[in-house]
Design a protein around this motif. Sequence first.
Motif, PDB file in Angstrom:
ATOM      1  N   PHE A   1       0.837  -1.201   0.000  1.00  0.00           N
ATOM      2  CA  PHE A   1       0.000   0.000   0.000  1.00  0.00           C
ATOM      3  C   PHE A   1       0.867   1.243   0.000  1.00  0.00           C
ATOM      4  O   PHE A   1       1.894   1.291   0.666  1.00  0.00           O
ATOM      5  CB  PHE A   1      -0.863   0.052   1.272  1.00  0.00           C
ATOM      6  N   ARG A   2       0.411   2.265  -0.721  1.00  0.00           N
ATOM      7  CA  ARG A   2       1.062   3.567  -0.588  1.00  0.00           C
ATOM      8  C   ARG A   2      -0.025   4.586  -0.258  1.00  0.00           C
ATOM      9  O   ARG A   2      -1.214   4.277  -0.360  1.00  0.00           O
ATOM     10  CB  ARG A   2       1.796   3.948  -1.872  1.00  0.00           C
ATOM     11  N   ALA A   3       0.407   5.778   0.140  1.00  0.00           N
ATOM     12  CA  ALA A   3      -0.576   6.808   0.475  1.00  0.00           C
ATOM     13  C   ALA A   3      -0.846   7.638  -0.773  1.00  0.00           C
ATOM     14  O   ALA A   3       0.079   8.154  -1.379  1.00  0.00           O
ATOM     15  CB  ALA A   3      -0.058   7.688   1.603  1.00  0.00           C
ATOM     16  N   TYR A   4      -2.115   7.750  -1.152  1.00  0.00           N
ATOM     17  CA  TYR A   4      -2.466   8.554  -2.332  1.00  0.00           C
ATOM     18  C   TYR A   4      -2.493  10.039  -2.006  1.00  0.00           C
ATOM     19  O   TYR A   4      -2.456  10.872  -2.890  1.00  0.00           O
ATOM     20  CB  TYR A   4      -3.864   8.191  -2.844  1.00  0.00           C
ATOM     21  N   HIS A   5      -2.687  10.369  -0.744  1.00  0.00           N
ATOM     22  CA  HIS A   5      -2.891  11.771  -0.372  1.00  0.00           C
ATOM     23  C   HIS A   5      -2.390  11.978   1.055  1.00  0.00           C
ATOM     24  O   HIS A   5      -1.903  11.030   1.682  1.00  0.00           O
ATOM     25  CB  HIS A   5      -4.376  12.144  -0.478  1.00  0.00           C
ATOM     26  N   ASN A   6      -2.539  13.191   1.554  1.00  0.00           N
ATOM     27  CA  ASN A   6      -2.132  13.465   2.926  1.00  0.00           C
ATOM     28  C   ASN A   6      -2.870  12.536   3.892  1.00  0.00           C
ATOM     29  O   ASN A   6      -4.090  12.432   3.850  1.00  0.00           O
ATOM     30  CB  ASN A   6      -2.455  14.940   3.252  1.00  0.00           C
ATOM     31  N   ILE A   7      -2.119  11.837   4.742  1.00  0.00           N
ATOM     32  CA  ILE A   7      -2.773  10.937   5.700  1.00  0.00           C
ATOM     33  C   ILE A   7      -2.591  11.425   7.135  1.00  0.00           C
ATOM     34  O   ILE A   7      -3.052  10.791   8.072  1.00  0.00           O
ATOM     35  CB  ILE A   7      -2.245   9.490   5.563  1.00  0.00           C
ATOM     36  N   LEU A   8      -1.920  12.566   7.297  1.00  0.00           N
ATOM     37  CA  LEU A   8      -1.721  13.095   8.649  1.00  0.00           C
ATOM     38  C   LEU A   8      -2.798  14.125   8.970  1.00  0.00           C
ATOM     39  O   LEU A   8      -2.521  15.235   9.410  1.00  0.00           O
ATOM     40  CB  LEU A   8      -0.310  13.691   8.775  1.00  0.00           C
ATOM     41  N   CYS A   9      -4.041  13.757   8.714  1.00  0.00           N
ATOM     42  CA  CYS A   9      -5.165  14.653   9.012  1.00  0.00           C
ATOM     43  C   CYS A   9      -6.329  13.785   9.497  1.00  0.00           C
ATOM     44  O   CYS A   9      -6.299  12.563   9.335  1.00  0.00           O
ATOM     45  CB  CYS A   9      -5.529  15.467   7.783  1.00  0.00           C
ATOM     46  N   PRO A  10      -7.352  14.421  10.093  1.00  0.00           N
ATOM     47  CA  PRO A  10      -8.453  13.644  10.674  1.00  0.00           C
ATOM     48  C   PRO A  10      -9.200  12.799   9.636  1.00  0.00           C
ATOM     49  O   PRO A  10      -9.180  13.109   8.448  1.00  0.00           O
ATOM     50  CB  PRO A  10      -9.383  14.720  11.246  1.00  0.00           C
ATOM     51  N   VAL A  11      -9.863  11.760  10.136  1.00  0.00           N
ATOM     52  CA  VAL A  11     -10.494  10.784   9.252  1.00  0.00           C
ATOM     53  C   VAL A  11     -11.517  11.426   8.313  1.00  0.00           C
ATOM     54  O   VAL A  11     -11.599  11.045   7.138  1.00  0.00           O
ATOM     55  CB  VAL A  11     -11.110   9.610  10.071  1.00  0.00           C
ATOM     56  N   ASP A  12     -12.261  12.425   8.784  1.00  0.00           N
ATOM     57  CA  ASP A  12     -13.262  13.015   7.887  1.00  0.00           C
ATOM     58  C   ASP A  12     -12.593  13.775   6.738  1.00  0.00           C
ATOM     59  O   ASP A  12     -13.072  13.758   5.605  1.00  0.00           O
ATOM     60  CB  ASP A  12     -14.258  13.909   8.649  1.00  0.00           C
ATOM     61  N   GLU A  13     -11.466  14.393   7.017  1.00  0.00           N
ATOM     62  CA  GLU A  13     -10.742  15.071   5.929  1.00  0.00           C
ATOM     63  C   GLU A  13     -10.144  14.049   4.965  1.00  0.00           C
ATOM     64  O   GLU A  13     -10.125  14.251   3.756  1.00  0.00           O
ATOM     65  CB  GLU A  13      -9.611  15.947   6.484  1.00  0.00           C
ATOM     66  N   ARG A  14      -9.655  12.964   5.518  1.00  0.00           N
ATOM     67  CA  ARG A  14      -9.082  11.922   4.646  1.00  0.00           C
ATOM     68  C   ARG A  14     -10.149  11.374   3.715  1.00  0.00           C
ATOM     69  O   ARG A  14      -9.899  11.073   2.565  1.00  0.00           O
ATOM     70  CB  ARG A  14      -8.491  10.784   5.494  1.00  0.00           C
ATOM     71  N   ARG A  15     -11.375  11.263   4.222  1.00  0.00           N
ATOM     72  CA  ARG A  15     -12.455  10.728   3.400  1.00  0.00           C
ATOM     73  C   ARG A  15     -12.744  11.658   2.224  1.00  0.00           C
ATOM     74  O   ARG A  15     -13.024  11.205   1.121  1.00  0.00           O
ATOM     75  CB  ARG A  15     -13.724  10.524   4.226  1.00  0.00           C
ATOM     76  N   ILE A  16     -12.664  12.954   2.475  1.00  0.00           N
ATOM     77  CA  ILE A  16     -12.889  13.905   1.380  1.00  0.00           C
ATOM     78  C   ILE A  16     -11.773  13.770   0.350  1.00  0.00           C
ATOM     79  O   ILE A  16     -12.017  13.690  -0.853  1.00  0.00           O
ATOM     80  CB  ILE A  16     -12.981  15.350   1.919  1.00  0.00           C
ATOM     81  N   LEU A  17     -10.527  13.713   0.839  1.00  0.00           N
ATOM     82  CA  LEU A  17      -9.390  13.583  -0.080  1.00  0.00           C
ATOM     83  C   LEU A  17      -9.480  12.295  -0.886  1.00  0.00           C
ATOM     84  O   LEU A  17      -9.054  12.229  -2.030  1.00  0.00           O
ATOM     85  CB  LEU A  17      -8.071  13.581   0.712  1.00  0.00           C
ATOM     86  N   HIS A  18     -10.048  11.274  -0.251  1.00  0.00           N
ATOM     87  CA  HIS A  18     -10.056   9.962  -0.884  1.00  0.00           C
ATOM     88  C   HIS A  18     -11.068   9.872  -2.021  1.00  0.00           C
ATOM     89  O   HIS A  18     -10.955   9.023  -2.896  1.00  0.00           O
ATOM     90  CB  HIS A  18     -10.350   8.894   0.170  1.00  0.00           C
TER      91      HIS A  18
END
Length: 589
Positions: free
Chosen positions: A367-384
């Motif tokens: 697995f790699r990180a597609y986007h910033n992962i050092l942020c809260p889960v709700d923000e990660r969901r938007i980025l995802h």
Amino acid sequence: MAAEKLKGEGNTMFTKGCWAEAAAKYGEYITLLFRDEESKEAQSKLVIGYSNRAETWLKLKKYVQAHDDCERALEYDPTHLKSWGRKARALEGLFLHLDAARTYRKLLQGFTLSASEKSWMKEALMISETKDRQSRWGIIEQDMDEKWEKADPGPELLASAPNLEEYVGPIRIGRTQKMGRGLFVTRNVGEGDLLLVSNIWTSNRFTMESETMPLDNALYTLQQSVEEIVNEAKENLQDLTHLQRLIQLDTLGGPYPDDLLLRDAPPMRYFKPVNSLERGGWRVTDEDRKHPALTNTFDRPFITKVILEKQLYHHGPKLLEISELYVLPSLMNHSCVPNVSTITLNNGKRSRIFRATRSIRAGEELFRAYHNILCPVDERRILHGKQNCECQRCTLELKLLREVSLLNYVAGECGDLAIENENENMWNCSTDVKQNVRTRSMTLLTAINDLFVHVSNLANLDDVKQDWIRASLTRFGRILLDPAIRMLPEVTFEQIQERDKLLVHVILAALTVDRASEVALSMCSGIATEEAPNIFNPVTDSMEEHLEAQVLLDCARRIVELSYGSGLKSQTIFNIVKSYAGRLKDLPF
Ligand SMILES: [Zn+2]
């Protein structure tokens, strides 16, 4: 004779520099001779036909075609010197430097050459050997060290990197339970092991201020950009082997049956770099064409569709972005606790290097990180985007919604700071405002640590899982390292020490999530440089005074090794670490 006339026309076009026309004429010449393929006379003419056409392909930078034509010529006459020389140049064009060097060596040893042939081949051999040595990141240190003395960190520095050969490590494509296809390791790998080196297929970035731009203009800009990227994609297809050409479009573009499970996972053979295939193994066979996953054509509308479907996405309200397309890496899935690091070399072509950031057992998914992962889960969901991330970390945070909300509430109390800090230059704020920002960030980080002690569901988590959650609030640590905040005149040495203790928590949490985190590296570098300006002298004798800085420096060294590869000289590592200290504000957040 008709054939000779065609060859003559081809030669004329070639002399005029009309390469495409010359290639077409030689093509007709070859077709005509082919009718009589059994005759010795036709065969010796075919050698010339293929070899001449190879030279026009070289002029057109169509190296795959050039290589194929040389191979065909050499099948008829394995002693044809010109075809060997052209084959070596085609291999150089394909970045297969080791193979090019081997070919030049064979020519120098096994053929009778004129003085001028000897001279250019010796020169070419030396260049190919040097490029081959440099062809893996970490072996170009000499070059890097010199450049880094004067260059700014970042893209300029990476631009000094050489073009890389494609490399496919112990990897296979397999099915995942929920995310279609993914990449898996075929044997146990250790931290820092090289997994993949991949050259870009195409890239383009553009931003569009949709709020300020009239819709017609916006659509026009979009259309132009898609046009550009399709052109580049088509152009770059020339650099890839036939098989990779087929496979990447399949990989990126479909056609997708509705049910992902119906979709065949292509065999790894299709992805191997050409130099690791057996002779002739990069040609498309009829069997390949019948393969259920290899049925695409490569016309413009199809490539356009691939690009629009796969890579055009909304990113916040104001920009649309098309980014980079790679072949095999596009099959690697995302996780908010990745086990693979990525380094992009801006070497005129762009290559990506993927390494394992922890020990991975045979059969495990990468697995790699597609986007910033050092942020809260709700923000990660938007980025995802559309599909929710179902990694262990997201699953945990969603299970602990109450606790995470509590953390987010505390973070929200200080949230304005982050927004202010991201949008405004802190240098322009009054000392009072800066002081306030500092105090609130400190309070927040202390409060987070308290919550992990006092809120039972959080306190019951093991250290790793606590770090997964703590890492989601990394940004508040970074605020404290903003140069404007850091250099407040009233801050005492004791206060700096107190801050650093909190920051070490933040950094370690970020590293638990991503052991090769660039953000963590920049934070380590920031504190270490600030605390011990001389620490970057590798032979410093005053380490004890800067114990904390030394710990951070060790972390930084580890991150560098996991991203850039082991075996770097310590001066290079120090240069990389130092270069990140100045990038605190630049990293994606
Ligand atoms: Zn996740």
